[in-house]
Design a protein around this motif. Structure first.
Motif, mmCIF file in Angstrom:
data_model
loop_
_atom_site.group_PDB
_atom_site.id
_atom_site.type_symbol
_atom_site.label_atom_id
_atom_site.label_comp_id
_atom_site.label_asym_id
_atom_site.label_seq_id
_atom_site.Cartn_x
_atom_site.Cartn_y
_atom_site.Cartn_z
ATOM 1 N N ALA B 84 6.010 -25.078 5.442
ATOM 2 C CA ALA B 84 6.188 -24.109 4.456
ATOM 3 C C ALA B 84 5.435 -22.738 4.877
ATOM 4 C CB ALA B 84 5.836 -24.463 2.884
ATOM 5 N N PRO B 85 6.286 -21.653 4.438
ATOM 6 C CA PRO B 85 5.548 -20.377 5.178
ATOM 7 C C PRO B 85 4.166 -19.990 4.294
ATOM 8 C CG PRO B 85 7.359 -19.771 3.644
ATOM 9 C CD PRO B 85 7.224 -21.428 3.826
ATOM 10 N N ASN B 86 4.025 -20.209 3.177
ATOM 11 C CA ASN B 86 2.570 -20.208 2.690
ATOM 12 C C ASN B 86 2.527 -20.774 1.063
ATOM 13 O OD1 ASN B 86 4.641 -18.277 1.958
ATOM 14 N ND2 ASN B 86 3.277 -16.792 0.901
ATOM 15 N N LEU B 87 1.517 -21.725 1.029
ATOM 16 C CA LEU B 87 1.290 -22.433 0.043
ATOM 17 C C LEU B 87 1.051 -21.498 -1.222
ATOM 18 C CD1 LEU B 87 1.883 -24.600 1.901
ATOM 19 C CD2 LEU B 87 -0.604 -25.507 1.425
ATOM 20 N N ASP B 88 0.576 -20.613 -1.141
ATOM 21 C CA ASP B 88 0.294 -19.679 -2.381
ATOM 22 C C ASP B 88 1.363 -19.173 -3.046
ATOM 23 O OD1 ASP B 88 -2.440 -19.278 -1.538
ATOM 24 O OD2 ASP B 88 -2.301 -17.686 -0.432
ATOM 25 N N ASN B 89 2.389 -19.040 -2.519
ATOM 26 C CA ASN B 89 3.620 -18.754 -3.171
ATOM 27 C C ASN B 89 4.176 -19.657 -4.253
ATOM 28 O OD1 ASN B 89 6.305 -18.286 -3.895
ATOM 29 N ND2 ASN B 89 6.636 -17.141 -2.031
ATOM 30 N N PRO B 90 4.033 -19.337 -5.544
ATOM 31 C CA PRO B 90 4.455 -20.474 -6.636
ATOM 32 C C PRO B 90 5.760 -20.942 -6.262
ATOM 33 C CG PRO B 90 3.788 -18.327 -7.602
ATOM 34 C CD PRO B 90 4.025 -18.377 -6.035
ATOM 35 N N THR B 115 2.819 -22.638 7.806
ATOM 36 C CA THR B 115 3.014 -22.017 9.004
ATOM 37 C C THR B 115 2.640 -20.442 8.706
ATOM 38 O OG1 THR B 115 5.429 -21.298 8.250
ATOM 39 C CG2 THR B 115 5.042 -23.454 9.459
ATOM 40 N N HIS B 116 2.420 -19.903 7.569
ATOM 41 C CA HIS B 116 2.313 -18.620 7.344
ATOM 42 C C HIS B 116 3.133 -17.688 8.015
ATOM 43 C CE1 HIS B 116 -2.023 -19.195 6.200
ATOM 44 N NE2 HIS B 116 -2.060 -20.126 7.044
ATOM 45 N N ASP B 117 4.503 -18.078 7.981
ATOM 46 C CA ASP B 117 5.628 -17.496 8.601
ATOM 47 C C ASP B 117 5.635 -17.089 9.838
ATOM 48 O OD1 ASP B 117 8.048 -17.080 7.670
ATOM 49 O OD2 ASP B 117 7.666 -15.242 6.355
ATOM 50 N N ARG B 118 4.638 -17.568 10.937
ATOM 51 C CA ARG B 118 4.425 -17.262 12.183
ATOM 52 C C ARG B 118 5.185 -18.235 12.990
ATOM 53 N NH1 ARG B 118 -1.897 -16.922 12.412
ATOM 54 N NH2 ARG B 118 -1.376 -17.751 14.472
ATOM 55 N N PRO B 119 6.003 -17.679 14.079
ATOM 56 C CA PRO B 119 6.713 -18.490 14.909
ATOM 57 C C PRO B 119 5.636 -19.651 15.725
ATOM 58 C CG PRO B 119 7.352 -16.297 15.176
ATOM 59 C CD PRO B 119 6.331 -16.495 14.104
ATOM 60 N N LEU B 204 14.421 -7.956 6.494
ATOM 61 C CA LEU B 204 15.389 -8.890 5.601
ATOM 62 C C LEU B 204 15.647 -10.327 6.079
ATOM 63 C CD1 LEU B 204 18.114 -6.097 4.646
ATOM 64 C CD2 LEU B 204 16.574 -7.430 3.251
ATOM 65 N N SER B 205 15.246 -11.182 5.490
ATOM 66 C CA SER B 205 15.648 -12.399 5.915
ATOM 67 C C SER B 205 17.317 -12.778 5.361
ATOM 68 C CB SER B 205 14.578 -13.616 5.052
ATOM 69 O OG SER B 205 15.046 -13.726 4.034
ATOM 70 N N SER B 206 17.664 -13.610 6.004
ATOM 71 C CA SER B 206 19.183 -14.216 5.604
ATOM 72 C C SER B 206 19.139 -14.212 3.932
ATOM 73 C CB SER B 206 19.568 -15.340 6.241
ATOM 74 O OG SER B 206 18.984 -16.321 5.799
ATOM 75 N N THR B 207 18.195 -14.817 3.420
ATOM 76 C CA THR B 207 18.045 -15.157 2.114
ATOM 77 C C THR B 207 18.116 -13.935 1.105
ATOM 78 O OG1 THR B 207 16.854 -16.914 2.544
ATOM 79 C CG2 THR B 207 16.943 -16.480 0.140
ATOM 80 N N ILE B 208 17.192 -13.117 1.553
ATOM 81 C CA ILE B 208 17.332 -11.620 0.718
ATOM 82 C C ILE B 208 18.508 -10.936 0.973
ATOM 83 C CG2 ILE B 208 15.754 -9.814 0.405
ATOM 84 C CD1 ILE B 208 14.167 -12.220 -0.502
ATOM 85 N N ARG B 209 18.859 -10.846 2.367
ATOM 86 C CA ARG B 209 19.954 -10.044 2.393
ATOM 87 C C ARG B 209 21.202 -10.616 1.695
ATOM 88 N NH1 ARG B 209 22.253 -11.347 6.896
ATOM 89 N NH2 ARG B 209 20.323 -11.589 7.914
ATOM 90 N N GLU B 210 21.364 -11.637 1.724
ATOM 91 C CA GLU B 210 22.685 -12.275 0.743
ATOM 92 C C GLU B 210 22.480 -11.825 -0.592
ATOM 93 O OE1 GLU B 210 23.073 -16.131 3.670
ATOM 94 O OE2 GLU B 210 22.647 -16.645 1.643
ATOM 95 N N ARG B 211 21.284 -11.910 -1.030
ATOM 96 C CA ARG B 211 20.979 -11.660 -2.506
ATOM 97 C C ARG B 211 21.160 -10.091 -2.799
ATOM 98 N NH1 ARG B 211 15.368 -14.884 -3.621
ATOM 99 N NH2 ARG B 211 16.268 -17.152 -3.126
ATOM 100 N N GLY B 236 5.675 -9.003 4.785
ATOM 101 C CA GLY B 236 4.511 -9.733 4.394
ATOM 102 C C GLY B 236 4.509 -10.123 3.026
ATOM 103 N N ASN B 237 3.295 -10.167 2.374
ATOM 104 C CA ASN B 237 3.294 -10.527 0.791
ATOM 105 C C ASN B 237 4.246 -9.746 -0.006
ATOM 106 O OD1 ASN B 237 2.401 -10.673 -1.768
ATOM 107 N ND2 ASN B 237 0.350 -10.835 -1.152
ATOM 108 N N HIS B 238 4.943 -10.405 -0.730
ATOM 109 C CA HIS B 238 6.169 -9.941 -1.551
ATOM 110 C C HIS B 238 5.357 -9.359 -2.889
ATOM 111 C CE1 HIS B 238 10.206 -11.972 -0.685
ATOM 112 N NE2 HIS B 238 9.488 -11.790 0.416
ATOM 113 N N LEU B 239 4.167 -9.528 -3.163
ATOM 114 C CA LEU B 239 3.444 -8.891 -4.088
ATOM 115 C C LEU B 239 3.051 -7.447 -3.856
ATOM 116 C CD1 LEU B 239 1.038 -11.490 -5.235
ATOM 117 C CD2 LEU B 239 2.791 -10.554 -6.856
ATOM 118 N N ASP B 240 2.677 -7.269 -2.818
ATOM 119 C CA ASP B 240 2.209 -5.989 -2.028
ATOM 120 C C ASP B 240 3.307 -5.272 -1.812
ATOM 121 O OD1 ASP B 240 -0.597 -6.279 -2.159
ATOM 122 O OD2 ASP B 240 -0.200 -7.617 -0.389
ATOM 123 N N CYS B 241 4.474 -6.198 -1.278
ATOM 124 C CA CYS B 241 5.718 -5.206 -0.775
ATOM 125 C C CYS B 241 6.543 -4.713 -2.091
ATOM 126 C CB CYS B 241 6.622 -6.315 -0.332
ATOM 127 S SG CYS B 241 8.088 -5.834 0.208
#
Lengths: 353, 353
Positions: B84-90, B115-119, B204-211, B236-241
């Motif tokens: 998972a990219p980050n456990l913090d995200n609810p 994985t912190h979204d890191r390849p 944009l990830s594919s998910t966000i782009r589709e939305r 990065g962080n969606h909150l800050d973003c």
DNA sequence: ACAGTTTAGGCAAACGTTTGCCATGTTCAA
DNA sequence: TTGAACATGGCAAACGTTTGCCTAAACTGT
């Protein structure tokens, strides 16, 4: 010559497809033992030429020792199990995230298990992880259970987080809960609260009890004789519990002007109850929480809360675990908390009702 | 007679302390093979008396097959890795919790990796889990990475969640993101919004782009020619973003009367920006999120959001994983979403500023 | 030249499991 | 009486690793 030896370069595992010691050994024309020793940095046992050849092959083929073989052999598994009562709780997620990072930095892999706060599941996971050769256990909000007692008897490395060992003793990572409660009391008094109250779950864990006691004791110390209203809610989910407790508390006697919610989730429950009744938070009733969920800064500007430094738990946990495995006696680690004051909400629409 | 055979009753492992096949075999006076077969339910290979004796001992000593031995042998490890990219995200926590439960019910143990979204971290975990004989991988919000490509080449069982396989194909669990965006558009129009806007992360990830596309397309369909303001924020962080994007959007042109935040966290960021500027949410600006975090019901009554049924992801994931391992071809699973309308906040104090 | 030490590296057991194959002994039909 | 078939169960290899012990050969000192 061992004619059963695998041909060089031939893939070994039907199972994993990874290069094994045997692959390297065959290709280098040496024995598995030699490769194992070189791979583990024991360079004095082979000639410089052999070492160079084997190291080259290891790098070339990307050999990485198989942790399962190692575990079985009785070596280290580099596996640590974390048992948490429920992943949904943001506080648990924060602990899990920080612990995962700290463990990874120390070369470990974390298995995360959701015990749902149930002794039987805690036991099941304890057993399952033991037989996977977990090198240590991190139990967040432990509950008493037979297998936990057995693990303690065997002196397995267990670090308790948030809630103390129900059987006493053992390493503990957390905060000074009594002090946190006292700080919350100071905060409410500083805000001019005259008739504070407290809500909490019906079945008190040691953690929650300490917070509530710290709160009440400090109030008694600073305002002797002050009666503090107190009400509990059904156990389980702190959100529901806070909601129910707030409704019960205010059903007779109305809303207090300040209230301790010994966890942020309970404060959220109270917030909903207040909203339904048209009570303004924090103006009519000033809550103070404990946890300080990261989201508070974003969407709960009405909640002052005692910040628990969950991001720092990971390192403390790993340090304790290492000391424990090294045989040192390890005590409690109380990390510093601090109250975060939030005075007001952003401009929001008033309830049209 | 094999004099090297362990004495009956004598503990075997210095390592685990668990009873092993050998313990049972010694005590029963039969061979390890026989015990193994009986333990695995192959009752036709031994006399009724032997079967009974061994079964009694297995029950008495509480024998449970050691998963590490099994793994090594090439049998099943009952281990599934979730990246998972980050456990913090609810949202991640919700997926993790539901998957954990579903896997446990199916007899698996989940290893959760952040994985912190890191390849590079994704690759590291992919390797580490493969060499632990993980029987399957669940990759939430996958990113392209060499090891992922290699895993796909080897036809390892991988289920993609939330974000599609960056290399195309493969089983996917998620929602119809375009439709979710369209639903959000319908909602805003139904609320009388005249000048909708949208914010999103810069990359944009594919998910966000589709939305976002679903949202824009529906608006264009229903209000041809309407210009929709659009702004992105740092990744990065969606909150800050969300916070940054909202500020950028409104810096020139002021606040829109309705806005799509393609994740709840971005909506939280926007909420904070609004609070700081005295803009009333949802009255002055009506946001619509996607995710519908469980906490919304408690502390974000101003946020309408498209509910993604994360609690149902677990079962769908496990089903896909099983089909995949059984060799069936597995396609996409789109779970039903639905928009949750929240009209207003509870009574809160207005910003004194 | 010879005993003693060092160097280089292989053997094999052990961890716990599964499984193909073999080895007894018994039963049964021709 | 003699195979054949069956019942019962053990042997050993395999998975990948680590490590105590052993064996050569080469070197050292006298």
């Amino acid at each position: 010559m061992n004619d059963r030896r695998r041909e060089p370069g031939q893939a070994s595992g039907q199972t994993s497809g990874q290069t094994s010691l045997a692959d390297i050994a065959a290709e280098a024309g040496v024995s598995v033992s030699t490769v194992s020793r070189i791979a583990n940095g024991d360079l004095g046992r082979a000639s410089a030429a052999t070492v160079a050849k084997v190291q080259r092959l290891i790098a070339e083929r990307g050999y990485r020792p198989n942790p399962v073989g190692r575990s079985l052999r009785g070596g280290d598994s580099r596996l640590v199990a974390m048992l948490a009562p429920n992943l949904d709780n943001p506080a648990m997620a924060a602990i899990a995230a920080s612990t995962e990072a700290a463990l990874r930095a120390a070369g470990y892999v974390m298995i995360l298990c959701d015990t749902h706060d149930r002794p039987d599941l805690q036991d099941e996971y304890l057993r399952a992880m033991r037989s996977r050769f977990a090198e240590g256990f991190i139990v967040v909000s432990a509950v008493a259970s037979p297998e936990l007692e057995a693990s303690l008897d065997r002196r397995e490395p267990i670090v308790f987080v948030n809630r103390r060992n129900p059987y006493g003793g053992g390493p503990f990572i957390g905060i000074d809960n009594r002090q946190a409660g006292a700080d919350a009391a100071d905060h409410l008094l500083a805000c001019g609260v005259r008739a504070p109250a407290v809500i909490h779950p019906a079945d008190l864990s040691s953690t929650i009890r300490e917070r509530v006691e710290g709160f009440l004791d400090r109030l008694e110390e600073r305002r002797p004789g002050l009666t503090v209203r107190r009400c509990d809610g059904p156990g389980g989910n702190h959100l529901d519990c806070g909601y129910a407790a707030a409704k019960r508390l205010t059903a007779d006697g109305g809303w207090p002007d300040g209230i301790l919610c010994p966890s942020d989730l309970m404060a959220y429950g109270l917030f909903r109850a207040a909203g339904e009744q048209g009570v303004r938070i924090p103006d009519d009733c000033r809550p103070v929480g404990i946890d300080d969920n990261d989201l508070n800064d974003w969407i709960a500007p009405w909640l002052s809360s005692v910040k628990i430094p969950y991001q720092r738990f990971g390192d403390a946990i790993v340090t304790s675990l290492r000391d424990l495995r090294a045989g040192n006696s390890v005590g409690e680690v109380l990390l510093p908390h601090r109250l975060v004051r939030r005075q007001s909400g952003p401009a929001m629409a008033e309830d049209p009702a």
